[in-house]
Design an enzyme around this catalytic site. Structure first.
Site, PDB file in Angstrom:
ATOM      1  N   TYR A  23      62.658  40.782  50.214  1.00  0.00           N
ATOM      2  CA  TYR A  23      61.483  41.100  49.425  1.00  0.00           C
ATOM      3  C   TYR A  23      60.519  40.441  50.124  1.00  0.00           C
ATOM      4  O   TYR A  23      59.431  40.973  50.778  1.00  0.00           O
ATOM      5  CB  TYR A  23      61.516  41.247  48.116  1.00  0.00           C
ATOM      6  CG  TYR A  23      60.303  41.642  47.329  1.00  0.00           C
ATOM      7  CD1 TYR A  23      59.831  42.897  47.165  1.00  0.00           C
ATOM      8  CD2 TYR A  23      59.227  40.555  46.934  1.00  0.00           C
ATOM      9  CE1 TYR A  23      58.623  43.173  46.542  1.00  0.00           C
ATOM     10  CE2 TYR A  23      58.249  41.036  46.460  1.00  0.00           C
ATOM     11  CZ  TYR A  23      57.837  42.162  46.220  1.00  0.00           C
ATOM     12  OH  TYR A  23      56.708  42.712  45.561  1.00  0.00           O
ATOM     13  N   THR A  35      55.912  45.308  35.142  1.00  0.00           N
ATOM     14  CA  THR A  35      56.322  46.737  35.580  1.00  0.00           C
ATOM     15  C   THR A  35      58.038  46.983  35.732  1.00  0.00           C
ATOM     16  O   THR A  35      58.501  45.825  35.498  1.00  0.00           O
ATOM     17  CB  THR A  35      55.579  47.225  36.963  1.00  0.00           C
ATOM     18  OG1 THR A  35      56.289  46.423  37.937  1.00  0.00           O
ATOM     19  CG2 THR A  35      54.205  46.852  36.878  1.00  0.00           C
ATOM     20  N   LYS A  87      56.912  41.405  52.487  1.00  0.00           N
ATOM     21  CA  LYS A  87      55.856  41.518  52.324  1.00  0.00           C
ATOM     22  C   LYS A  87      54.856  40.475  53.456  1.00  0.00           C
ATOM     23  O   LYS A  87      53.553  40.736  53.777  1.00  0.00           O
ATOM     24  CB  LYS A  87      55.243  40.813  50.806  1.00  0.00           C
ATOM     25  CG  LYS A  87      55.991  41.696  49.913  1.00  0.00           C
ATOM     26  CD  LYS A  87      55.111  43.100  49.919  1.00  0.00           C
ATOM     27  CE  LYS A  87      55.727  44.026  48.531  1.00  0.00           C
ATOM     28  NZ  LYS A  87      55.019  45.305  48.752  1.00  0.00           N
TER      29      LYS A  87
HETATM   30  P1  NAP Z   1      57.293  50.016  39.954  1.00  0.00           P
HETATM   31  O1  NAP Z   1      56.677  50.330  38.952  1.00  0.00           O
HETATM   32  O2  NAP Z   1      58.460  49.858  40.298  1.00  0.00           O
HETATM   33  O3  NAP Z   1      56.542  51.246  41.145  1.00  0.00           O
HETATM   34  C1  NAP Z   1      57.117  51.476  42.285  1.00  0.00           C
HETATM   35  C2  NAP Z   1      56.515  52.860  42.734  1.00  0.00           C
HETATM   36  O4  NAP Z   1      56.901  52.856  44.104  1.00  0.00           O
HETATM   37  C3  NAP Z   1      57.153  53.596  42.012  1.00  0.00           C
HETATM   38  O5  NAP Z   1      56.088  54.990  42.008  1.00  0.00           O
HETATM   39  C4  NAP Z   1      58.275  54.247  43.012  1.00  0.00           C
HETATM   40  O6  NAP Z   1      58.661  55.501  42.690  1.00  0.00           O
HETATM   41  C5  NAP Z   1      57.427  53.864  44.265  1.00  0.00           C
HETATM   42  N1  NAP Z   1      58.323  53.986  45.416  1.00  0.00           N
HETATM   43  C6  NAP Z   1      59.470  53.203  45.607  1.00  0.00           C
HETATM   44  N2  NAP Z   1      60.066  53.863  46.864  1.00  0.00           N
HETATM   45  C7  NAP Z   1      59.554  54.672  47.424  1.00  0.00           C
HETATM   46  C8  NAP Z   1      59.425  55.476  48.438  1.00  0.00           C
HETATM   47  N3  NAP Z   1      60.569  55.413  49.279  1.00  0.00           N
HETATM   48  N4  NAP Z   1      58.559  56.517  48.696  1.00  0.00           N
HETATM   49  C9  NAP Z   1      57.682  56.521  47.647  1.00  0.00           C
HETATM   50  N5  NAP Z   1      57.431  55.848  46.688  1.00  0.00           N
HETATM   51  C10 NAP Z   1      58.389  54.911  46.475  1.00  0.00           C
HETATM   52  O7  NAP Z   1      56.520  48.419  40.887  1.00  0.00           O
HETATM   53  P2  NAP Z   1      55.094  48.034  40.904  1.00  0.00           P
HETATM   54  O8  NAP Z   1      55.084  46.644  40.201  1.00  0.00           O
HETATM   55  O9  NAP Z   1      54.053  49.109  40.334  1.00  0.00           O
HETATM   56  O10 NAP Z   1      54.829  47.927  42.357  1.00  0.00           O
HETATM   57  C11 NAP Z   1      53.605  48.460  43.216  1.00  0.00           C
HETATM   58  C12 NAP Z   1      53.494  47.636  44.469  1.00  0.00           C
HETATM   59  O11 NAP Z   1      53.092  46.155  44.043  1.00  0.00           O
HETATM   60  C13 NAP Z   1      54.556  47.455  45.208  1.00  0.00           C
HETATM   61  O12 NAP Z   1      54.455  47.391  46.553  1.00  0.00           O
HETATM   62  C14 NAP Z   1      55.304  45.835  44.747  1.00  0.00           C
HETATM   63  O13 NAP Z   1      56.132  45.110  45.920  1.00  0.00           O
HETATM   64  C15 NAP Z   1      53.841  45.251  44.410  1.00  0.00           C
HETATM   65  N6  NAP Z   1      53.657  44.087  43.883  1.00  0.00           N
HETATM   66  C16 NAP Z   1      54.048  44.073  42.409  1.00  0.00           C
HETATM   67  C17 NAP Z   1      54.085  43.000  41.739  1.00  0.00           C
HETATM   68  C18 NAP Z   1      54.455  42.852  40.287  1.00  0.00           C
HETATM   69  O14 NAP Z   1      54.706  41.977  39.608  1.00  0.00           O
HETATM   70  N7  NAP Z   1      54.961  44.107  39.623  1.00  0.00           N
HETATM   71  C19 NAP Z   1      53.598  41.592  42.205  1.00  0.00           C
HETATM   72  C20 NAP Z   1      53.079  41.767  43.598  1.00  0.00           C
HETATM   73  C21 NAP Z   1      53.480  42.840  44.402  1.00  0.00           C
HETATM   74  P3  NAP Z   1      60.057  56.117  41.932  1.00  0.00           P
HETATM   75  O15 NAP Z   1      59.394  56.063  40.541  1.00  0.00           O
HETATM   76  O16 NAP Z   1      60.466  57.094  42.517  1.00  0.00           O
HETATM   77  O17 NAP Z   1      61.043  54.780  42.278  1.00  0.00           O
END
Ligand code: NAP
Length: 230
Positions: A155, A188, A159
Protein backbone atom coordinates in the site's frame (compact mmCIF):
# COMPACT_ATOMS: atom_id res chain seq x y z
CA UNK A 1 -20.11 24.52 -15.39
CA UNK A 2 -17.19 22.40 -14.27
CA UNK A 3 -17.58 18.72 -15.10
CA UNK A 4 -15.89 16.26 -12.77
CA UNK A 5 -15.42 12.50 -12.73
CA UNK A 6 -14.55 10.62 -9.55
CA UNK A 7 -13.36 7.01 -9.64
CA UNK A 8 -14.67 4.72 -6.90
CA UNK A 9 -17.41 7.06 -5.75
CA UNK A 10 -20.11 4.58 -4.70
CA UNK A 11 -18.91 4.87 -1.09
CA UNK A 12 -16.34 6.34 1.27
CA UNK A 13 -14.32 9.42 0.40
CA UNK A 14 -15.27 9.34 -3.29
CA UNK A 15 -18.97 9.40 -2.41
CA UNK A 16 -18.57 12.29 0.03
CA UNK A 17 -16.40 14.20 -2.46
CA UNK A 18 -19.16 13.77 -5.06
CA UNK A 19 -21.77 15.07 -2.63
CA UNK A 20 -19.68 18.13 -1.77
CA UNK A 21 -18.67 18.96 -5.34
CA UNK A 22 -22.30 18.69 -6.51
CA UNK A 23 -23.27 21.03 -3.66
CA UNK A 24 -20.57 23.41 -4.89
CA UNK A 25 -22.18 23.47 -8.34
CA UNK A 26 -20.08 20.95 -10.27
CA UNK A 27 -21.60 18.50 -12.76
CA UNK A 28 -20.32 15.19 -11.38
CA UNK A 29 -19.86 11.78 -12.95
CA UNK A 30 -19.86 9.18 -10.20
CA UNK A 31 -18.32 5.84 -11.12
CA UNK A 32 -18.27 2.38 -9.59
CA UNK A 33 -17.30 -1.16 -10.45
CA UNK A 34 -20.80 -2.34 -9.59
CA UNK A 35 -23.34 -0.57 -11.81
CA UNK A 36 -26.26 -1.14 -9.42
CA UNK A 37 -24.50 0.33 -6.40
CA UNK A 38 -23.08 3.15 -8.46
CA UNK A 39 -26.33 4.06 -10.18
CA UNK A 40 -28.18 4.11 -6.88
CA UNK A 41 -25.55 6.34 -5.26
CA UNK A 42 -25.57 8.70 -8.25
CA UNK A 43 -29.38 8.91 -8.32
CA UNK A 44 -29.43 9.75 -4.62
CA UNK A 45 -26.94 12.60 -5.05
CA UNK A 46 -28.12 13.89 -8.42
CA UNK A 47 -24.97 12.86 -10.28
CA UNK A 48 -24.37 11.23 -13.64
CA UNK A 49 -23.19 7.62 -13.55
CA UNK A 50 -20.87 5.47 -15.62
CA UNK A 51 -19.46 2.05 -14.76
CA UNK A 52 -15.68 2.11 -14.36
CA UNK A 53 -13.23 -0.49 -13.10
CA UNK A 54 -9.78 1.08 -13.17
CA UNK A 55 -8.09 -2.29 -13.72
CA UNK A 56 -10.03 -3.09 -16.92
CA UNK A 57 -9.03 -1.52 -20.25
CA UNK A 58 -12.46 -2.06 -21.82
CA UNK A 59 -14.32 -0.57 -18.87
CA UNK A 60 -12.13 2.54 -18.75
CA UNK A 61 -12.29 3.05 -22.52
CA UNK A 62 -16.07 2.64 -22.55
CA UNK A 63 -16.41 5.11 -19.66
CA UNK A 64 -14.31 7.69 -21.50
CA UNK A 65 -16.46 7.20 -24.62
CA UNK A 66 -19.65 7.63 -22.59
CA UNK A 67 -18.42 10.83 -20.98
CA UNK A 68 -17.18 12.17 -24.33
CA UNK A 69 -20.61 11.51 -25.83
CA UNK A 70 -22.46 13.53 -23.18
CA UNK A 71 -20.19 16.13 -21.59
CA UNK A 72 -16.63 17.33 -21.53
CA UNK A 73 -14.32 16.73 -18.60
CA UNK A 74 -12.55 19.38 -16.53
CA UNK A 75 -11.67 17.55 -13.31
CA UNK A 76 -10.56 13.94 -12.92
CA UNK A 77 -10.38 12.64 -9.35
CA UNK A 78 -8.39 9.40 -9.14
CA UNK A 79 -9.86 8.24 -5.87
CA UNK A 80 -10.37 4.46 -6.33
CA UNK A 81 -7.94 2.59 -4.14
CA UNK A 82 -7.37 -0.58 -2.16
CA UNK A 83 -5.05 -1.58 0.64
CA UNK A 84 -4.65 -5.03 -0.88
CA UNK A 85 -3.28 -7.81 1.30
CA UNK A 86 -1.44 -6.25 4.22
CA UNK A 87 0.76 -9.23 5.08
CA UNK A 88 3.83 -9.05 7.29
CA UNK A 89 6.69 -7.74 5.18
CA UNK A 90 8.64 -11.05 4.93
CA UNK A 91 5.43 -12.83 3.91
CA UNK A 92 4.44 -10.32 1.23
CA UNK A 93 4.65 -11.79 -2.26
CA UNK A 94 5.21 -10.05 -5.59
CA UNK A 95 1.59 -10.96 -6.39
CA UNK A 96 0.41 -9.10 -3.28
CA UNK A 97 2.28 -5.99 -4.33
CA UNK A 98 1.15 -6.32 -7.95
CA UNK A 99 -2.51 -6.56 -6.93
CA UNK A 100 -2.32 -3.28 -5.03
CA UNK A 101 -0.38 -1.56 -7.81
CA UNK A 102 -2.95 -2.77 -10.40
CA UNK A 103 -5.55 -0.49 -8.80
CA UNK A 104 -3.58 2.26 -7.05
CA UNK A 105 -0.92 2.86 -9.71
CA UNK A 106 -1.52 1.16 -13.07
CA UNK A 107 -5.25 1.89 -12.78
CA UNK A 108 -4.54 5.59 -12.42
CA UNK A 109 -2.21 5.55 -15.43
CA UNK A 110 -4.92 3.77 -17.44
CA UNK A 111 -7.60 6.28 -16.43
CA UNK A 112 -5.46 9.36 -17.04
CA UNK A 113 -4.47 8.09 -20.50
CA UNK A 114 -8.07 7.36 -21.44
CA UNK A 115 -9.34 10.77 -20.31
CA UNK A 116 -6.37 12.83 -21.59
CA UNK A 117 -8.10 13.84 -24.86
CA UNK A 118 -11.12 15.09 -22.90
CA UNK A 119 -8.99 16.94 -20.35
CA UNK A 120 -7.00 18.54 -23.15
CA UNK A 121 -10.22 20.03 -24.50
CA UNK A 122 -11.01 21.68 -21.15
CA UNK A 123 -10.10 25.32 -20.50
CA UNK A 124 -8.81 24.37 -17.07
CA UNK A 125 -7.92 20.66 -16.75
CA UNK A 126 -7.45 19.35 -13.22
CA UNK A 127 -6.27 15.96 -11.99
CA UNK A 128 -6.51 15.00 -8.32
CA UNK A 129 -4.63 11.90 -7.24
CA UNK A 130 -5.86 10.62 -3.89
CA UNK A 131 -2.64 9.55 -2.22
CA UNK A 132 -1.81 9.03 1.44
CA UNK A 133 0.55 10.23 4.14
CA UNK A 134 1.65 6.58 4.14
CA UNK A 135 3.16 7.26 0.70
CA UNK A 136 5.36 10.03 2.10
CA UNK A 137 9.01 8.91 2.27
CA UNK A 138 9.64 11.76 4.70
CA UNK A 139 6.87 10.88 7.15
CA UNK A 140 7.28 7.09 6.96
CA UNK A 141 10.99 7.41 7.80
CA UNK A 142 10.45 9.82 10.69
CA UNK A 143 10.29 7.85 13.98
CA UNK A 144 8.36 10.74 15.54
CA UNK A 145 5.47 10.20 13.13
CA UNK A 146 2.73 7.58 13.43
CA UNK A 147 3.05 6.88 9.69
CA UNK A 148 6.51 5.36 10.34
CA UNK A 149 4.98 2.63 12.49
CA UNK A 150 2.74 1.25 9.71
CA UNK A 151 5.19 -0.98 7.85
CA UNK A 152 4.05 -2.72 4.68
CA UNK A 153 5.36 -3.31 1.18
CA UNK A 154 2.36 -2.82 -1.05
CA UNK A 155 0.00 0.00 0.00
CA UNK A 156 2.59 2.58 1.05
CA UNK A 157 4.84 2.00 -1.96
CA UNK A 158 1.82 2.27 -4.27
CA UNK A 159 1.03 5.71 -2.88
CA UNK A 160 4.70 6.78 -3.19
CA UNK A 161 4.50 5.72 -6.84
CA UNK A 162 1.29 7.72 -7.23
CA UNK A 163 3.08 10.76 -5.83
CA UNK A 164 5.81 10.38 -8.44
CA UNK A 165 3.22 9.99 -11.21
CA UNK A 166 1.70 13.25 -10.01
CA UNK A 167 5.04 15.02 -10.21
CA UNK A 168 5.79 13.67 -13.70
CA UNK A 169 2.35 14.52 -15.11
CA UNK A 170 2.57 18.04 -13.71
CA UNK A 171 5.75 18.60 -15.74
CA UNK A 172 4.47 17.05 -18.96
CA UNK A 173 1.12 18.89 -18.83
CA UNK A 174 1.96 22.43 -17.67
CA UNK A 175 -1.54 23.59 -18.62
CA UNK A 176 -3.11 21.08 -16.24
CA UNK A 177 -3.26 21.35 -12.45
CA UNK A 178 -2.12 17.91 -11.22
CA UNK A 179 -1.88 17.46 -7.47
CA UNK A 180 -1.71 14.62 -4.97
CA UNK A 181 -3.71 14.83 -1.78
CA UNK A 182 -3.61 13.04 1.56
CA UNK A 183 -7.12 12.70 3.03
CA UNK A 184 -5.74 11.78 6.48
CA UNK A 185 -6.83 8.78 8.53
CA UNK A 186 -10.58 8.63 7.85
CA UNK A 187 -13.26 6.16 8.93
CA UNK A 188 -14.22 4.21 5.78
CA UNK A 189 -14.50 0.58 4.68
CA UNK A 190 -10.82 0.77 3.66
CA UNK A 191 -9.75 0.59 7.30
CA UNK A 192 -12.79 -1.07 8.87
CA UNK A 193 -13.92 2.40 10.00
CA UNK A 194 -10.97 2.70 12.39
CA UNK A 195 -10.02 6.10 10.95
CA UNK A 196 -10.19 9.04 13.34
CA UNK A 197 -11.56 11.61 10.89
CA UNK A 198 -15.04 11.93 9.42
CA UNK A 199 -15.49 11.69 5.65
CA UNK A 200 -16.22 15.42 5.72
CA UNK A 201 -12.74 16.07 7.13
CA UNK A 202 -11.22 13.42 4.87
CA UNK A 203 -12.52 15.09 1.73
CA UNK A 204 -11.34 18.63 2.55
CA UNK A 205 -8.12 18.22 0.57
CA UNK A 206 -9.84 16.37 -2.28
CA UNK A 207 -12.45 19.11 -2.64
CA UNK A 208 -9.76 21.82 -2.47
CA UNK A 209 -7.67 20.12 -5.17
CA UNK A 210 -10.76 19.54 -7.35
CA UNK A 211 -11.62 23.23 -7.07
CA UNK A 212 -8.13 24.61 -7.71
CA UNK A 213 -7.91 27.72 -9.90
CA UNK A 214 -6.47 27.51 -13.41
CA UNK A 215 -3.38 29.41 -12.18
CA UNK A 216 -3.30 27.50 -8.87
CA UNK A 217 -0.66 25.06 -7.66
CA UNK A 218 0.38 22.01 -9.66
CA UNK A 219 2.80 19.21 -8.86
CA UNK A 220 2.14 19.51 -5.14
CA UNK A 221 1.13 17.15 -2.32
CA UNK A 222 -1.13 18.46 0.41
CA UNK A 223 -3.59 17.53 3.10
CA UNK A 224 -6.35 19.45 4.87
CA UNK A 225 -3.79 21.22 7.10
CA UNK A 226 -1.48 22.17 4.23
CA UNK A 227 1.60 20.91 2.39
CA UNK A 228 2.75 17.33 2.87
CA UNK A 229 6.40 16.32 2.47
CA UNK A 230 6.96 13.91 -0.44
P1 NAP B 1 -13.35 2.79 0.44
O1 NAP B 1 -14.49 3.27 1.24
O2 NAP B 1 -12.92 1.36 0.53
O3 NAP B 1 -13.62 3.18 -1.09
C1 NAP B 1 -12.74 2.76 -2.09
C2 NAP B 1 -13.43 2.97 -3.40
O4 NAP B 1 -12.54 2.52 -4.45
C3 NAP B 1 -14.72 2.13 -3.54
O5 NAP B 1 -15.68 2.84 -4.26
C4 NAP B 1 -14.23 0.93 -4.33
O6 NAP B 1 -15.25 0.27 -5.06
C5 NAP B 1 -13.27 1.63 -5.28
N1 NAP B 1 -12.42 0.68 -5.99
C6 NAP B 1 -11.61 -0.27 -5.51
N2 NAP B 1 -11.04 -0.95 -6.52
C7 NAP B 1 -11.51 -0.40 -7.67
C8 NAP B 1 -11.31 -0.65 -9.04
N3 NAP B 1 -10.52 -1.66 -9.47
N4 NAP B 1 -11.95 0.12 -9.95
C9 NAP B 1 -12.77 1.12 -9.55
N5 NAP B 1 -13.03 1.39 -8.26
C10 NAP B 1 -12.40 0.64 -7.34
O7 NAP B 1 -12.00 3.61 0.80
P2 NAP B 1 -11.73 5.18 0.99
O8 NAP B 1 -11.12 5.33 2.33
O9 NAP B 1 -12.91 5.99 0.61
O10 NAP B 1 -10.54 5.37 -0.07
C11 NAP B 1 -10.57 6.29 -1.12
C12 NAP B 1 -9.13 6.68 -1.45
O11 NAP B 1 -8.56 7.36 -0.32
C13 NAP B 1 -8.21 5.49 -1.72
O12 NAP B 1 -7.35 5.79 -2.81
C14 NAP B 1 -7.41 5.37 -0.44
O13 NAP B 1 -6.15 4.77 -0.64
C15 NAP B 1 -7.30 6.83 -0.04
N6 NAP B 1 -6.98 7.09 1.36
C16 NAP B 1 -7.87 6.72 2.33
C17 NAP B 1 -7.54 6.99 3.66
C18 NAP B 1 -8.46 6.61 4.78
O14 NAP B 1 -8.04 6.72 5.94
N7 NAP B 1 -9.68 6.16 4.51
C19 NAP B 1 -6.34 7.65 3.98
C20 NAP B 1 -5.48 8.00 2.95
C21 NAP B 1 -5.81 7.72 1.65
P3 NAP B 1 -15.97 -1.10 -4.50
O15 NAP B 1 -17.08 -0.65 -3.62
O16 NAP B 1 -16.40 -1.77 -5.76
O17 NAP B 1 -14.90 -1.88 -3.78
Amino acid sequence: MTTTLITGSNKGLGHEAARRLIAAGQDVWMTARDPEQGKQAADELGARFVQLDVTEDDSVRAAADTVAGQTGLDVLVNNAGITGVLAEVPDTTPENVRETFETNVFGVVRVVRAFTPLLDRSDAPVVVNVSSGLGSLDWTSDPERLESTFVNLSYSSSKSALNMLTSQWSKVYPGWRVNAVDPGYTATDLNGHSGTQSVQEGTDAIVAAASVAADGPTGTFFGREGARPW
